[in-house]
Motif scaffolding. Structure first.
Motif, PDB file in Angstrom:
ATOM      1  N   LEU B  90      51.557 -35.119  48.103  1.00 14.09           N
ATOM      2  CA  LEU B  90      51.178 -35.053  49.371  1.00 14.09           C
ATOM      3  C   LEU B  90      50.556 -33.180  49.039  1.00 14.09           C
ATOM      4  O   LEU B  90      52.088 -32.345  49.108  1.00 14.09           O
ATOM      5  CB  LEU B  90      51.888 -35.428  50.585  1.00 14.09           C
ATOM      6  CG  LEU B  90      52.492 -36.450  51.145  1.00 14.09           C
ATOM      7  CD1 LEU B  90      53.371 -36.595  52.201  1.00 14.09           C
ATOM      8  CD2 LEU B  90      51.355 -37.641  51.295  1.00 14.09           C
ATOM      9  N   VAL B  91      49.824 -33.255  49.821  1.00 15.26           N
ATOM     10  CA  VAL B  91      49.677 -31.434  49.826  1.00 15.26           C
ATOM     11  C   VAL B  91      49.052 -31.314  51.459  1.00 15.26           C
ATOM     12  O   VAL B  91      48.570 -32.385  52.068  1.00 15.26           O
ATOM     13  CB  VAL B  91      48.556 -30.446  49.768  1.00 15.26           C
ATOM     14  CG1 VAL B  91      49.083 -29.766  48.317  1.00 15.26           C
ATOM     15  CG2 VAL B  91      46.762 -30.996  49.475  1.00 15.26           C
ATOM     16  N   VAL B  92      49.469 -30.432  52.091  1.00 15.44           N
ATOM     17  CA  VAL B  92      49.711 -30.296  54.178  1.00 15.44           C
ATOM     18  C   VAL B  92      49.430 -28.636  54.414  1.00 15.44           C
ATOM     19  O   VAL B  92      49.746 -27.817  54.000  1.00 15.44           O
ATOM     20  CB  VAL B  92      51.304 -30.656  54.471  1.00 15.44           C
ATOM     21  CG1 VAL B  92      51.606 -30.537  55.664  1.00 15.44           C
ATOM     22  CG2 VAL B  92      52.276 -31.885  53.610  1.00 15.44           C
ATOM     23  N   GLY B  93      48.352 -29.197  55.306  1.00 14.51           N
ATOM     24  CA  GLY B  93      47.825 -28.051  56.283  1.00 14.51           C
ATOM     25  C   GLY B  93      48.672 -28.173  57.717  1.00 14.51           C
ATOM     26  O   GLY B  93      48.711 -29.261  58.300  1.00 14.51           O
ATOM     27  N   LEU B  94      49.151 -26.969  57.746  1.00 11.65           N
ATOM     28  CA  LEU B  94      49.909 -26.659  59.390  1.00 11.65           C
ATOM     29  C   LEU B  94      48.954 -25.466  60.011  1.00 11.65           C
ATOM     30  O   LEU B  94      49.270 -24.321  59.976  1.00 11.65           O
ATOM     31  CB  LEU B  94      51.283 -26.920  59.508  1.00 11.65           C
ATOM     32  CG  LEU B  94      52.350 -27.662  58.347  1.00 11.65           C
ATOM     33  CD1 LEU B  94      53.052 -26.812  58.487  1.00 11.65           C
ATOM     34  CD2 LEU B  94      51.674 -29.027  58.976  1.00 11.65           C
ATOM     35  N   GLY B  95      48.904 -26.094  61.351  1.00 11.16           N
ATOM     36  CA  GLY B  95      47.854 -25.614  62.205  1.00 11.16           C
ATOM     37  C   GLY B  95      49.602 -25.148  63.838  1.00 11.16           C
ATOM     38  O   GLY B  95      49.934 -26.544  64.137  1.00 11.16           O
ATOM     39  N   LEU B  96      49.935 -24.400  63.542  1.00  8.39           N
ATOM     40  CA  LEU B  96      51.113 -23.817  64.647  1.00  8.39           C
ATOM     41  C   LEU B  96      51.252 -22.527  65.670  1.00  8.39           C
ATOM     42  O   LEU B  96      50.939 -21.426  65.405  1.00  8.39           O
ATOM     43  CB  LEU B  96      53.214 -23.881  63.603  1.00  8.39           C
ATOM     44  CG  LEU B  96      52.047 -24.730  61.998  1.00  8.39           C
ATOM     45  CD1 LEU B  96      53.754 -24.161  61.941  1.00  8.39           C
ATOM     46  CD2 LEU B  96      52.863 -26.104  62.880  1.00  8.39           C
ATOM     47  N   PRO B  97      51.490 -23.119  66.853  1.00 13.72           N
ATOM     48  CA  PRO B  97      51.138 -21.739  67.924  1.00 13.72           C
ATOM     49  C   PRO B  97      52.574 -20.534  67.563  1.00 13.72           C
ATOM     50  O   PRO B  97      53.437 -21.251  67.264  1.00 13.72           O
ATOM     51  CB  PRO B  97      51.495 -22.699  68.711  1.00 13.72           C
ATOM     52  CG  PRO B  97      51.013 -24.302  69.109  1.00 13.72           C
ATOM     53  CD  PRO B  97      52.088 -23.634  67.513  1.00 13.72           C
ATOM     54  N   ALA B  98      52.121 -19.270  67.483  1.00 10.05           N
ATOM     55  CA  ALA B  98      53.207 -18.544  67.856  1.00 10.05           C
ATOM     56  C   ALA B  98      54.368 -19.064  68.657  1.00 10.05           C
ATOM     57  O   ALA B  98      55.995 -18.143  67.619  1.00 10.05           O
ATOM     58  CB  ALA B  98      52.564 -16.494  67.910  1.00 10.05           C
TER      59      ALA B  98
END
Lengths: 316, 316
Positions: B90-98
């Motif tokens: 798997l490759v994973v992109g994470l968008g995360l609030p600061a």
């Protein structure tokens, strides 16, 4: 075609998008099933992924949807190039607001496919979901065609450092756009669509590159990754760097230092690599520095004063 | 570890996450470079991607971060299984609030890796960016080990339809959670973490499956994809469907019809496949219908009245 992606619906949008996706020679099974199947001729696949979030990585009032597609594809294709590989395919996840014009989503997908086609790669699959803001995730696959991957960790004292592609242009465009201008067109376009030196990655591998990295965090920041991974020191000779005329003009108008943009600006997706001393490099590669024993990155022998690289969590 | 992902920063978070990612036998180059390199032993790679957006595909007050990781991985691994392939990575992109606790992000990544490990796959790379809400993009790769991919288009009149895995459980959990309850635990857990019948995809391919699909849009919706792609009609015999006791109990308490959940509920990530009549299927596969000439999907010979499948742009 219904006006908004909400009216068109998930399957309608997928149909509208995939109808415009040409499939290249590496594609064994294209869009439309649970997964796609892509050729990996030497028994290995190179894979990388990036996530782009609206207002963080692009702005809909600064870039048209085709630009966003080109940029999202380019920065992933560049990460494949940076291993010494040739990109074969992309898969794409789109998060879209229901009131987004469906033509916007179709144009974005077309931009992705057009950028991929520049290097013979195809968009082979994806996912479309509803999201309060536009999110674009791209995963690129590539093939090494039998070559050894060029990592960040192989630089050796005595190597030369060389760059291929533009530096500082996207940052100059960002500075212009941030101040509410839309010109000069050359630098604004550079922000909207990086010009990846396609083919240079595999070229560098064939030339014996010992380490390589995509310049996405800024030259000094990315050389810092190479220096750390290789346990070496790297010095950059600023006299060798191309500070192009449009950058000098924009910097002059804004009262900025264009060399800082070249050294620390991100998002041009140039390639920087180390080669054994004496390697004969094609014209599009420029020697800009040297590797020695030690650690860290210097400019003309000294630590560079301006902030190097950028952290995607820092800033606004 | 600093409390929030904003304090920890992009590179700090990547370091904290990748330190906990075991790398399996198919990984030739793991996290830490521009791209990863994964084995594709038969010269082909199977690839699929999904995008999960907070409050659309998961809620932080309904699922813990490990659940979200398990679910994001499972739904992609299931799409690899549905081709008759074995997931490798798997490759994973994470968008995360600061302001997100960094422990939340680390637990999510651990959940992804744990789910992947259930089938011997590894998280080999990713991207971490700032985002106003949590976004998780996952791309899964797999290998067919020399087999022909099982697509949606190979079903033939006379084939039987069989399912492996649970149906309606995740929908029952969703209905419970939507009403503010947290029990019964069995169905709530089913919503949080689908139980993919790992290995069943390659098993079906070896048994001669003519078509296969992951059940993510609901049984009737996904059978509709198979029927359309194969230009056949499919009839489901409702008497063969397992309406499990927990589903009957929850439906009774909520005044709902549990068969509707089994027929149209999504997100359990069961596999549904068609096989030549007379195929000897292992116990975990249940024959639930038959393929004939024609088009469309029926239940006991008639169109099913409840809405079939769900559109990711429809609803709240």
């Amino acid at each position: 075609m219904p006006d908004s992606v909400g009216e068109l619906g998930e399957f309608g949008l997928i149909g509208a998008v995939t109808a415009r996706l040409p499939q290249g020679q590496d594609v064994l099974l294209g869009p439309g099933d649970d997964s796609a199947v892509v050729a990996a001729p030497d028994g290995r696949v190179v894979v990388t992924t990036d996530l782009l979030v609206e207002n963080r990585h692009f702005r809909r009032d600064w870039s048209d949807p085709s630009d966003v597609g080109h940029k999202a594809a380019a920065q992933n294709l560049s990460d494949i190039e940076a291993m010494g590989a040739r990109p074969t395919s992309l898969v794409v996840g789109l998060g879209l607001p229901a009131d987004l014009p469906s033509a916007w989503a179709v144009a974005l997908s077309a931009g992705l496919a057009e950028e991929a086609a520049l290097v013979g790669a195809s968009v082979v699959g994806g996912d479309v979901v509803r999201s309060p803001l536009v999110v674009v995730s791209v995963t690129a696959l590539g093939t090494l065609s039998g070559a050894t991957p060029v990592t960040r960790s192989g630089a050796r004292p005595g190597d030369v450092v060389a760059v291929c592609g533009r530096l500082g242009w996207a940052e100059a465009g960002f500075q212009v756009l941030s101040r509410g201008f839309r010109t000069p067109r050359l630098v604004v376009e550079a922000h909207r669509r990086p010009q990846v030196p396609y083919g240079a990655g595999a070229e560098a591998a064939a030339l014996g590159a010992t380490a390589m990295c995509d310049v996405s965090d800024g030259l000094l920041g990315d050389l810092g990754h190479v220096a750390a991974a290789s346990s070496v020191a790297i010095d950059v000779d600023p006299a060798t760097l191309d500070v192009a005329a449009p950058l000098r003009e924009v910097a002059s108008a804004l009262g900025a230092d264009p060399l800082t943009w070249v050294l620390t600006g991100g998002d041009d997706n140039a390639l920087v690599a180390t080669f054994p001393a004496g390697a004969e490099l094609p014209d599009r590669w420029t020697v800009i520095g040297a590797v020695s024993a030690g650690s860290g990155v210097t400019v003309d022998g000294a630590e560079y004063a301006a902030p190097g690289g950028h952290d995607h969590f820092a800033g606004p």
